[in-house]
Design an enzyme around this catalytic site. Structure first.
Site, PDB file in Angstrom:
ATOM      1  N   GLY A 246      30.752  32.888  30.099  1.00 20.34           N
ATOM      2  CA  GLY A 246      30.366  32.306  31.378  1.00 20.34           C
ATOM      3  C   GLY A 246      29.948  33.362  32.385  1.00 20.34           C
TER       4      GLY A 246
ATOM      5  N   VAL B 162      31.324  34.453  35.261  1.00 19.74           N
ATOM      6  CA  VAL B 162      32.352  35.410  35.662  1.00 19.74           C
ATOM      7  C   VAL B 162      32.724  36.303  34.486  1.00 19.74           C
ATOM      8  CG1 VAL B 162      34.704  35.695  36.549  1.00 19.74           C
ATOM      9  CG2 VAL B 162      33.219  33.931  37.511  1.00 19.74           C
TER      10      VAL B 162
ATOM     11  N   SER C 271      31.481  28.814  20.324  1.00 14.25           N
ATOM     12  CA  SER C 271      30.927  30.167  20.336  1.00 14.25           C
ATOM     13  C   SER C 271      31.611  31.081  19.327  1.00 14.25           C
ATOM     14  CB  SER C 271      31.067  30.787  21.734  1.00 14.25           C
ATOM     15  OG  SER C 271      30.295  30.089  22.685  1.00 14.25           O
TER      16      SER C 271
ATOM     17  N   ARG D 288      47.441  29.744  41.114  1.00 11.91           N
ATOM     18  CA  ARG D 288      47.503  30.378  42.448  1.00 11.91           C
ATOM     19  C   ARG D 288      48.692  29.900  43.273  1.00 11.91           C
ATOM     20  NH1 ARG D 288      41.088  30.027  43.764  1.00 11.91           N
ATOM     21  NH2 ARG D 288      40.422  31.639  42.290  1.00 11.91           N
TER      22      ARG D 288
ATOM     23  N   CYS E   3      37.142  33.113  46.057  1.00 10.78           N
ATOM     24  CA  CYS E   3      36.061  33.943  46.616  1.00 10.78           C
ATOM     25  C   CYS E   3      35.773  33.592  48.076  1.00 10.78           C
ATOM     26  CB  CYS E   3      34.798  33.787  45.782  1.00 10.78           C
ATOM     27  SG  CYS E   3      34.254  32.073  45.563  1.00 10.78           S
TER      28      CYS E   3
ATOM     29  N   GLU F 259      37.040  23.432  48.029  1.00 11.17           N
ATOM     30  CA  GLU F 259      36.936  24.731  48.693  1.00 11.17           C
ATOM     31  C   GLU F 259      37.602  24.763  50.061  1.00 11.17           C
ATOM     32  OE1 GLU F 259      35.112  27.916  47.650  1.00 11.17           O
ATOM     33  OE2 GLU F 259      35.993  26.821  45.983  1.00 11.17           O
TER      34      GLU F 259
ATOM     35  N   ARG G 253      27.338  24.935  50.761  1.00 12.53           N
ATOM     36  CA  ARG G 253      26.566  25.645  49.739  1.00 12.53           C
ATOM     37  C   ARG G 253      25.161  25.898  50.277  1.00 12.53           C
ATOM     38  NH1 ARG G 253      29.163  27.984  45.879  1.00 12.53           N
ATOM     39  NH2 ARG G 253      29.990  26.093  44.919  1.00 12.53           N
TER      40      ARG G 253
ATOM     41  N   HIS H 131      28.934  35.408  50.025  1.00 13.85           N
ATOM     42  CA  HIS H 131      29.508  34.364  50.876  1.00 13.85           C
ATOM     43  C   HIS H 131      29.620  34.895  52.305  1.00 13.85           C
ATOM     44  CE1 HIS H 131      30.116  32.029  47.413  1.00 13.85           C
ATOM     45  NE2 HIS H 131      31.432  31.964  47.350  1.00 13.85           N
TER      46      HIS H 131
END
Length: 361
Positions: free
Chosen positions: A14, A16, A41, A118, A158, A210, A244, A251
């Protein structure tokens, strides 16, 4: 470091995961030896698995092209080949929690870019310049997991990187109320303009989840360790909107702030530019020499001019001025897939290595 630590990347195909690959090329401490992804994959070379989906500006490193992609679900097989892993898997939160904990229980430290852990009370969520002391909860997490060397550490979202460092730098002035609007790049959704042509000349005033992350995660970063868990800070009160915008990387945040004390503009700028933390003290490989820069020009920071400050690991602040309703307002900018994602996780891993939590098996 005499011998590089062996690194695995979970979710390596991906965006990241690709950023991890790019950032770790020629890293002085870490070497990517294992790439893992979904079963579809597995068995392909990394180059075959990624195909035409390589999204970095730099070419795919030769050192990873021929690596056979492992099945990320074959935990023991992947774990035995590495000293630790970076996690950037694309799964549901429940699946991420389970697989990251499985790797930790296989005695393999996990440094995660994902959000699933988190808010796990004994999992440190760290911006190393701000709260490296939160790694202290790892010993309590290991007791819960029943591990000797395995654990999970995460980096925050982020979206907070362009303003949360200011709150830390200004802590002595008592930030108490923050209003922030973030203007977020499309790479934050794992996209570029070829993937997402609808974003050209467009703004979408909604990014799922977000706003809650942007309001709450800074409080955990600014919190304290108490009885083996992280207790989030009660102040500042933060409210956010997340938009966005048609930008590839970077950002931007427009922020209003009230303080308990009344600092001068000069005091605020001095605290920003002098702010240092564990990465700078230890001169870690990915650490920016100066974490936060202040730009005097009225039209800065700009994405095109400033997003790559300190190789994307620094934060740029500008337009700090008094406000008619709040004490001050400012604009911040950070690179969302470097400081805000893979780069922030790499810096966490370097900090964990320097502190002795990550070591060779």
């Amino acid at each position: 470091m005499e011998q590089k630590l062996k690194v695995g990347i979970l979710g390596a195909t991906g965006m990241v995961g690709q950023r991890f690959i790019a950032l770790l090329e020629d890293h002085p401490w870490f070497e990517v030896v294992t790439v893992a992804a979904s079963p579809r994959s597995a068995g392909k070379t990394y180059e075959e698995a990624v195909g035409g989906r390589w999204k970095m500006d730099t070419p795919m490193p030769e050192s990873v092209k021929g690596l056979k992609v492992a099945n990320v679900n074959e935990v023991e097989k992947v774990a035995e080949s590495v000293d630790f892993v970076f996690s950037a898997v694309d799964m549901t939160k429940d699946e991420i929690r389970a697989i990251e904990e499985a790797y930790a229980k296989a005695e393999t430290p996990v440094v995660s870019n994902n959000s699933a852990h988190r808010w796990t009370p004994d999992v440190p969520m760290v911006v190393p310049e701000i709260n490296a002391e939160h790694f202290d909860v790892i010993k309590d997490q290991k007791k819960r997991l029943g591990t000797v060397r395995g654990f999970i550490a995460v980096k925050p979202n982020c979206s907070i990187q362009s303003y949360a460092p200011c709150l830390a730098a200004w802590r002595e002035f008592g930030p108490k109320e923050v209003v922030a609007t973030t203007y977020q790049a499309i790479s934050g959704a794992g996209k570029n303009f070829a993937d997402w042509p609808e974003m050209v000349e467009n703004i979408i005033p909604y990014i799922g989840g977000e706003e809650e992350k942007s309001e709450q995660e800074p409080l955990r970063v600014l919190g304290r360790v108490e009885d083996g868990v992280i207790v989030k800070a009660s102040l500042p009160k933060i409210t956010c909107q997340c938009v966005r915008v048609p930008v590839l990387n970077g950002h931007t945040a427009a922020v209003f702030i009230n303080f308990e004390k009344k600092p001068t503009k000069e005091q605020l700028i001095e605290k920003l530019t002098s702010f240092r933390g564990f990465p700078q003290e230890e001169d870690l490989p990915s650490a920016p020499k100066q974490f936060i820069q202040y730009l005097e020009d009225d039209d800065r920071p700009q994405v095109k001019m400033d997003v790559d400050y300190e190789n994307g690991m620094g934060v740029s602040i500008g337009r700090l001025r008094e406000d008619t309703m709040f004490d001050y307002k400012f604009v911040g900018l950070s690179h969302n897939t470097v400081r805000g994602a893979a780069g922030g996780a790499v810096l966490c891993a370097e900090s964990l290595t320097a502190k002795g939590y990550i070591r060779a098996k």
